[in-house]
Design a protein around this motif. Sequence first.
Motif, PDB file in Angstrom:
ATOM      1  N   GLU A  27      -1.573  -7.365   6.074  1.00 27.23           N
ATOM      2  CA  GLU A  27      -1.418  -6.087   5.389  1.00 27.23           C
ATOM      3  C   GLU A  27      -0.009  -5.949   4.811  1.00 27.23           C
ATOM      4  O   GLU A  27       0.165  -5.513   3.678  1.00 27.23           O
ATOM      5  N   ARG A  28       1.004  -6.337   5.582  1.00 24.25           N
ATOM      6  CA  ARG A  28       2.381  -6.263   5.086  1.00 24.25           C
ATOM      7  C   ARG A  28       2.591  -7.200   3.902  1.00 24.25           C
ATOM      8  O   ARG A  28       3.250  -6.855   2.921  1.00 24.25           O
ATOM      9  N   GLU A  30       0.325  -8.167   1.822  1.00 27.17           N
ATOM     10  CA  GLU A  30      -0.398  -7.597   0.690  1.00 27.17           C
ATOM     11  C   GLU A  30       0.409  -6.469   0.047  1.00 27.17           C
ATOM     12  O   GLU A  30       0.538  -6.397  -1.177  1.00 27.17           O
ATOM     13  N   ARG A  31       0.993  -5.587   0.855  1.00 29.18           N
ATOM     14  CA  ARG A  31       1.802  -4.488   0.319  1.00 29.18           C
ATOM     15  C   ARG A  31       3.018  -5.007  -0.429  1.00 29.18           C
ATOM     16  O   ARG A  31       3.453  -4.400  -1.402  1.00 29.18           O
ATOM     17  N   ALA A  32       3.561  -6.130  -0.003  1.00 27.32           N
ATOM     18  CA  ALA A  32       4.734  -6.715  -0.659  1.00 27.32           C
ATOM     19  C   ALA A  32       4.349  -7.520  -1.898  1.00 27.32           C
ATOM     20  O   ALA A  32       5.214  -8.009  -2.613  1.00 27.32           O
TER      21      ALA A  32
END
Length: 74
Positions: A27-28, A30-32
């Motif tokens: 998830e991290r 993907e957000r980055a």
Amino acid sequence: MNEYLTQVLDAATNPELAGASAARTRERLERAGLLFKSPGARVRPDPEAVARAGRVAAEGTPLAEIVSEGRGPR
């Protein structure tokens, strides 16, 4: 450090990897904007076209000969 990088790469490249830790890492990433998402199924090239391209690529002057010519006498 190596273990952490291995876990990050596993989480980024293996969506089948189970576990809350991997899900959070994915998830991290993907957000980055660092998580690659496959656009879908790929179509493999025609085997005959690949073979034909290989034959064409094998024609001509060998690279070793070009390099040898460029070195000249010593």
